[in-house]
Scaffold this motif. Structure first.
Motif, short mmCIF file in Angstrom:
data_model
loop_
_atom_site.label_atom_id
_atom_site.label_comp_id
_atom_site.label_asym_id
_atom_site.label_seq_id
_atom_site.Cartn_x
_atom_site.Cartn_y
_atom_site.Cartn_z
N ARG A 1 33.82 3.91 -30.46
CA ARG A 1 32.94 3.42 -29.38
C ARG A 1 33.23 1.96 -29.05
O ARG A 1 33.43 1.14 -29.95
CB ARG A 1 31.48 3.52 -29.81
N LYS B 1 26.84 1.45 -18.47
CA LYS B 1 27.48 1.30 -19.77
C LYS B 1 28.78 2.10 -19.84
O LYS B 1 29.77 1.64 -20.40
CB LYS B 1 26.49 1.79 -20.84
N TYR B 2 28.78 3.33 -19.29
CA TYR B 2 29.94 4.21 -19.46
C TYR B 2 30.86 4.21 -18.23
O TYR B 2 31.64 5.13 -18.05
CB TYR B 2 29.48 5.64 -19.79
N GLY C 1 24.53 1.29 -28.52
CA GLY C 1 23.54 2.32 -28.15
C GLY C 1 22.99 2.99 -29.38
O GLY C 1 23.64 3.01 -30.43
N THR C 2 21.77 3.50 -29.24
CA THR C 2 21.10 4.14 -30.38
C THR C 2 21.34 5.65 -30.40
O THR C 2 21.10 6.31 -31.40
CB THR C 2 19.59 3.94 -30.27
N ASN D 1 22.87 3.82 -18.82
CA ASN D 1 24.01 4.62 -19.31
C ASN D 1 25.15 4.61 -18.29
O ASN D 1 26.31 4.47 -18.64
CB ASN D 1 23.59 6.08 -19.56
N ALA D 2 24.78 4.79 -17.00
CA ALA D 2 25.80 4.85 -15.94
C ALA D 2 26.62 3.56 -15.94
O ALA D 2 27.85 3.59 -15.87
CB ALA D 2 25.13 5.08 -14.59
N ILE E 1 33.38 7.53 -17.42
CA ILE E 1 34.28 8.32 -18.28
C ILE E 1 33.97 9.83 -18.30
O ILE E 1 34.81 10.64 -18.64
CB ILE E 1 34.26 7.79 -19.73
N GLY E 2 32.72 10.18 -17.93
CA GLY E 2 32.37 11.61 -17.88
C GLY E 2 32.12 12.20 -19.26
O GLY E 2 32.39 11.55 -20.29
N GLY F 1 18.49 7.44 -25.99
CA GLY F 1 18.08 7.34 -24.58
C GLY F 1 17.89 8.71 -23.93
O GLY F 1 16.83 8.97 -23.34
N GLN G 1 25.89 11.24 -29.98
CA GLN G 1 26.76 10.44 -29.13
C GLN G 1 28.11 11.13 -29.05
O GLN G 1 28.59 11.65 -30.06
CB GLN G 1 26.92 9.03 -29.72
N VAL G 2 28.70 11.17 -27.83
CA VAL G 2 29.97 11.89 -27.68
C VAL G 2 31.07 11.15 -28.45
O VAL G 2 31.82 11.75 -29.21
CB VAL G 2 30.34 12.03 -26.19
N GLN G 3 31.15 9.85 -28.26
CA GLN G 3 32.18 9.08 -28.95
C GLN G 3 31.68 8.76 -30.36
O GLN G 3 30.51 8.44 -30.55
CB GLN G 3 32.46 7.74 -28.23
N PHE H 1 23.31 12.74 -13.36
CA PHE H 1 22.11 13.25 -14.04
C PHE H 1 21.03 13.41 -12.97
O PHE H 1 20.78 12.48 -12.21
CB PHE H 1 21.64 12.27 -15.11
N SER I 1 29.72 11.17 -13.85
CA SER I 1 28.58 12.03 -14.26
C SER I 1 27.47 11.90 -13.23
O SER I 1 27.31 10.85 -12.61
CB SER I 1 28.02 11.57 -15.60
N GLU J 1 13.56 1.74 -26.55
CA GLU J 1 14.04 3.11 -26.70
C GLU J 1 13.55 3.69 -28.03
O GLU J 1 13.04 4.81 -28.09
CB GLU J 1 15.56 3.11 -26.67
P1 ADP Z 1 23.48 6.08 -26.20
O1 ADP Z 1 22.50 5.11 -26.69
O2 ADP Z 1 24.60 6.36 -27.13
O3 ADP Z 1 23.91 5.83 -24.81
P2 ADP Z 1 22.12 8.33 -25.03
O4 ADP Z 1 21.16 9.28 -25.62
O5 ADP Z 1 21.64 7.54 -23.87
O6 ADP Z 1 22.67 7.43 -26.20
O7 ADP Z 1 23.37 9.17 -24.59
C1 ADP Z 1 23.95 10.03 -25.52
C2 ADP Z 1 25.45 10.11 -25.31
O8 ADP Z 1 25.72 10.75 -24.05
C3 ADP Z 1 26.11 8.79 -25.21
O9 ADP Z 1 26.45 8.27 -26.48
C4 ADP Z 1 27.34 9.12 -24.39
O10 ADP Z 1 28.34 9.62 -25.24
C5 ADP Z 1 26.88 10.21 -23.46
N1 ADP Z 1 26.50 9.71 -22.15
C6 ADP Z 1 25.25 9.48 -21.68
N2 ADP Z 1 25.27 9.07 -20.39
C7 ADP Z 1 26.59 9.05 -20.04
C8 ADP Z 1 27.28 8.70 -18.82
N3 ADP Z 1 26.63 8.30 -17.71
N4 ADP Z 1 28.62 8.80 -18.81
C9 ADP Z 1 29.30 9.20 -19.91
N5 ADP Z 1 28.71 9.54 -21.11
C10 ADP Z 1 27.36 9.45 -21.15
#
Ligand code: ADP
Length: 705
Positions: A658, A608-609, A662-663, A605-606, A635-636, A666, A651-653, A693, A691, A534
Motif C-alpha cells: 500500500r 485517495k485511490y 487507511g483503517t 477514497n476516490a 486504480i479500480g 470506511g 483492504q484490496v492492497q 459507488f 470506480s 471512522e
Molecule cells: P481504507 O481505509 O483502506 O480505504 P475502506 O473500507 O474505505 O478502507 O475501503 C476498503 C478497500 O476498498 C480499500 O482498502 C481499497 O482497497 C478499496 N477501495 C475503496 N474505495 C476505492 C476506490 N475508489 N478505488 C479503488 N479501491 C477502493
C-alpha cells in the motif's frame, strides 16, 4: 368237458382281472394285476402294456407278464410298427393269428413285417386303453392258439380294457380332487403366511374371508366374523366405501389409502389399506379383496423425521438458545412424552445443573418445579445420565425407595426418558421426558429419536454459548476502540485549534515557511481526525449505539457540503472535481449528517485511490427516492473484491504494497449507515478503469417514518 373247464377258467381269469382293477392302489399296480390275471388265467404266452416311450420315438413296454416261452421285445417299437403301433394309431382293437397270419401279411402290410419274431409266432390281441376319451396305451395279449374266431376271448380282453380305463378315470378324478384340495389348502396357508391382513367382502359388505394376519391385527377370529357384515367389525374400512370408491371398484379399479382402523379392543392405529375388485365374467363386482397393514411404526418414523427437521429449523433460527430450547420443548410434547424438561450446566461452568426450559401442560407450576428438582436431585436420574453419552429409559421401579421415585409416583409418572447433552467433550446438561402409566411405554424408536434430538440441541447450546463469548469479546474490543479514539480526539482538537490560531496571526505574523509548515500540521491533523471519526463510527455501529436524527433535507445540499470537505485534498492532488448536482435537489427524509459522512467516505477514497484524472459526484432523483454516486478514474477494484471490500478491515492492497493509509473501516461503516437509513449501495469497478459507488436512499425510510 374241456370246453366247460375252459369257460370256467376264463371266467375266473376275468374275475381275477376285475379284482386287480378294483383292489389296486395305483394305475401301474392295476395294469400289472390285470396282465398277470389274464396271462395266468388264459394260458397266454405273454401280456404287455405298451405306452409311448419317454423319448416319444415309438412305444415301449411299460408293464408286462411273461411265460417262459415269451418272445423278447424290442426296447422301442417305432411309430406305427407292429400291431400295437397300428392300434395306437387307429385307436381300434385288432388281432392277428400267429404264423399263418404273419406269412399272409408279410408282403402286404409293412408295419407287420418282422412281427413274427417279435410275437414268437403267437397270435396277438391288441386293445386300446382309453382314459377320458384319450388313448393312454395299448394292451397286448400273446396267445399260442388262434384267436381270430375266439369271440369270447376278444370280448374278455375288450371288457377288461374298458374296466381298466374306467378305473383309471376314477383314480384320475380322485387324484385331481385330492390335488385341488391340496391346492386350496396351500393357497389358504399362503394367505395365512402373508404378513398383511387379507380379507374379502361380498358386494353387500359381508365378510367372506379373514386370514390369520387379520385375526392378529384386528383381534377377531375368522369363525367369529365370516358371514358378518363388515360394518360391525371394521366400520372404518366400510367408511371408505363411499359411492365413489365403490364405483371405482365396480369399474375394476383398485383403491389404496391410509385409514385409521380400530381393533377388537377399540385401539386405533393407522393402516395402509388396499381394496381390489374381483369381477365375474359378466363384469359384475363379485367381491372386494382388502389388505391392511399396521403402519404405526412407519408413521412414527415419519413423524420423528419431521419433528427432527422442525426442531433443527427452530434451533438454527436463532443464537438465543434459551428461547429456542423452550420452543423445542413445546414441539416435543406429546411426541416424546407428556412433559419435557431441559437442564443445563451454568455458563460459568460451576457444578450442578439448572432447569432452563420446560413444557408440562398437564402439571401445575408447583408440580413442574417438584419434578425438576426430583430429576436433578442427589438421587435423581440426571446424575446417572450426565456422565454417560447415551439416552436412558428409567422406570419407577428403578427409582423405588428414593426420594425422587416417590415424587414421580405422586405425580403419576411411570417412566422417564433422559438424554445427556454433550458437545466438544463437555457435558452441557440433559433433557428429560416423562410418561404417565396409562400411556404407551418408551420404545427403541423413542430412545433413538431422543439421541438424535440431544445431538442437535447440544450443538445449538454450544454454538449459542460460543457466540455469546465471541460477542462479549468483540464488544470489549469495540469499547476499547471507542475509548482510545475518544482519548485521541481531545489532544487532536488542541493541535488543530492551536494551528488555526497560529495561521490566523493572532499570536504574531508567521513567516511563509512557517505558514507552510503549520498547513502541513493541519492536513495531518485533518487526516487523523478523519481516521478517528471512522473508528468511532464503526465502534458506535458495531455496538448498535448509532442513533438517527431524521429530518427533511435537500439531497443536493448534503452532497455539496460533502464536496466542500474533500475539495482541498482533491486540489492538493491536482484532480478535477466534477459536481453534477441540481441546484434544488430531491427532498428526502433522512439523517443528513450520516448521508454526508457516507459521501465524504466515498469521496476521500476516490481521491485517495486516484492519481490523475477526476472525481465526480452526481445526484439525481429516482422513483421512490434519490441516487447519489461518486466516480473516479483511479486504480479500480477487481470484481472478486466487490463484496469483500465492505467487510471491516478489508483492504484490496496488502499493507506491504500500500502507498496510501487507511483503517479498512470506511466502506463497512458506509454499508451499515446506508442500511440503517433504509438504502443500499452498489459498486461498478474494474482494475485501471476507475470506480463508481452508488447509494440509493428512500424518500422516507419505512421504519423511521
Ligand atoms: P481504507 O481505509 O483502506 O480505504 P475502506 O473500507 O474505505 O478502507 O475501503 C476498503 C478497500 O476498498 C480499500 O482498502 C481499497 O482497497 C478499496 N477501495 C475503496 N474505495 C476505492 C476506490 N475508489 N478505488 C479503488 N479501491 C477502493
Amino acid at each position: 368237458m374241456a370246453e366247460e373247464g375252459l369257460a370256467r377258467r376264463r371266467l375266473a381269469a376275468r374275475n381275477a382281472a376285475a379284482n386287480a382293477v378294483v383292489g389296486s392302489a395305483t394305475d401301474e399296480e392295476a395294469i400289472r394285476g390285470v396282465l398277470s390275471a389274464l396271462g395266468d388265467g388264459l394260458d397266454l404266452t405273454a401280456a404287455y402294456y405298451w405306452r409311448p416311450a419317454s423319448n416319444s420315438r415309438g412305444l415301449s413296454v411299460a408293464e408286462s407278464w411273461e411265460s417262459p416261452e415269451a418272445p423278447p421285445q424290442p426296447d422301442v417299437l417305432p411309430h406305427g410298427e407292429g400291431l400295437p403301433g397300428q392300434v395306437w394309431r387307429t385307436g381300434e382293437p385288432a388281432w392277428t393269428d400267429g404264423a399263418a397270419a404273419t406269412a399272409e401279411s408279410a408282403g402286404t402290410d409293412p408295419s407287420e413285417r418282422g412281427s413274427a419274431p417279435r410275437t414268437g409266432g403267437a397270435s396277438s390281441i391288441v386293445l386300446p386303453l382309453t382314459v377320458h376319451g384319450t388313448l393312454a396305451g395299448v394292451l397286448e395279449l400273446l396267445c399260442s392258439r388262434p384267436v381270430e374266431e375266439d369271440v369270447e376271448l376278444l370280448g374278455i380282453g375288450a371288457s377288461v380294457a374298458r374296466q381298466l380305463g374306467h378305473a383309471m378315470e376314477r383314480r384320475h378324478a380322485q387324484r385331481e380332487l385330492r390335488e385341488s384340495g391340496e391346492r386350496l389348502r396351500f393357497q389358504a396357508s399362503l394367505l395365512n403366511a402373508v404378513g398383511e391382513a387379507v380379507t374379502a367382502l361380498d358386494p353387500e359388505g359381508q365378510i367372506l374371508y379373514w386370514n390369520a394376519s387379520a385375526e392378529r391385527l384386528y383381534g377377531w377370529r375368522a369363525e367369529e366374523v365370516i358371514g358378518v357384515s363388515a360394518e360391525e367389525v371394521t366400520p372404518e374400512l366400510v367408511a371408505q366405501h363411499t359411492p365413489d370408491v365403490l364405483a371405482r371398484l365396480r369399474e375394476g379399479e383398485a383403491w389404496t389409502g391410509e385409514l385409521i382402523m380400530r381393533d377388537r379392543e377399540g385401539h386405533a392405529f393407522p393402516a395402509m389399506v388396499t381394496g381390489s375388485p374381483v369381477r365375474g365374467e359378466d363384469g359384475d363386482l363379485r367381491a372386494v379383496i382388502c389388505t391392511s397393514r399396521d403402519i404405526t411404526d412407519r408413521k412414527r418414523f415419519e413423524e420423528a423425521q419431521q419433528f427432527l427437521a422442525d426442531a433443527g429449523r427452530v434451533l438454527a433460527s436463532s443464537l438465543d438458545y434459551l428461547a429456542t430450547l423452550e420452543e423445542v420443548c413445546t414441539q416435543s410434547v406429546p411426541l416424546l412424552g407428556d412433559c419435557c424438561i431441559i437442564h443445563l450446566t451454568p455458563e460459568s461452568g460451576d457444578g450442578g445443573v439448572l432447569p432452563v426450559a420446560h413444557c408440562s401442560p398437564e402439571l401445575t407450576d408447583e408440580e413442574t418445579a417438584r419434578l425438576e428438582s426430583a430429576i436433578a436431585g442427589p438421587d435423581g436420574v440426571l446424575q446417572d445420565v450426565l456422565g454417560s453419552r447415551h439416552p436412558r429409559r428409567i422406570d419407577r421401579e428403578e427409582l423405588e425407595g428414593t426420594a425422587s421415585g416417590r415424587i414421580l409416583r405422586d405425580l403419576g409418572i411411570a417412566e422417564l426418558l433422559a438424554a445427556p447433552l454433550h458437545a466438544r467433550d463437555q457435558a452441557l446438561g440433559a433433557f428429560t421426558f416423562t410418561r404417565r402409566a396409562d400411556g404407551p411405554p418408551y420404545r427403541d424408536l423413542d430412545v433413538r429419536l431422543a439421541d438424535e434430538l440431544a445431538l442437535r440441541v447440544a450443538s445449538a447450546v454450544d454454538n449459542g454459548r460460543l457466540y455469546r463469548d465471541s460477542e462479549e469479546s468483540s464488544r470489549a474490543k469495540t469499547d476499547f476502540l471507542a475509548v482510545v479514539s475518544h482519548e485521541l480526539r481531545t489532544p487532536l482538537n488542541a493541535i488543530t485549534g492551536y494551528a488555526d490560531l497560529m495561521t490566523s496571526g493572532v499570536s504574531g505574523e508567521l513567516s511563509e515557511e512557517q505558514v507552510r509548515q503549520v498547513e502541513r500540521i493541519k492536513v495531518g491533523a485533518r487526516h487523523l481526525a478523519h481516521l478517528i471519526d471512522e473508528i468511532l463510527a464503526f465502534a458506535r455501529l458495531d455496538a448498535g449505539r448509532e442513533e438517527l436524527r431524521m429530518e427533511e433535507v435537500d439531497a443536493a445540499e448534503v452532497a455539496r457540503e460533502a464536496v466542500v470537505v474533500i475539495r482541498p485534498d482533491a486540489e492538493a492532488k491536482g484532480l478535477s472535481l466534477d459536481v453534477d448536482v441540481p441546484s434544488h435537489g430531491p427532498r428526502i427524509r433522512t439523517d443528513a449528517s450520516k448521508v454526508r459522512q457516507v459521501l465524504v467516505n466515498f469521496l476521500s477514497n476516490a481521491v485517495k485511490y486516484t492519481e490523475e484524472g477526476s472525481v465526480s459526484v452526481r445526484v439525481r432523483p429516482v422513483t421512490g427516492g434519490v441516487e447519489m454516486s461518486v466516480s473516479d478514474t483511479g486504480i479500480g477494484i477487481p470484481e472478486r473484491e466487490h463484496d469483500r471490500i465492505f467487510e471491516p478491515f478489508r483492504q484490496v492492497q496488502s499493507p506491504n504494497t500500500r502507498t496510501v493509509g487507511g483503517t479498512g473501516l470506511g466502506l463497512s461503516v458506509n454499508r451499515r449507515l446506508v442500511e440503517i437509513l433504509g438504502g443500499n449501495i452498489s459498486v461498478e469497478s474494474a482494475p485501471g478503469r476507475g470506480s463508481t459507488f452508488t447509494v440509493r436512499l428512500p424518500a422516507a425510510p419505512e421504519e423511521a417514518s
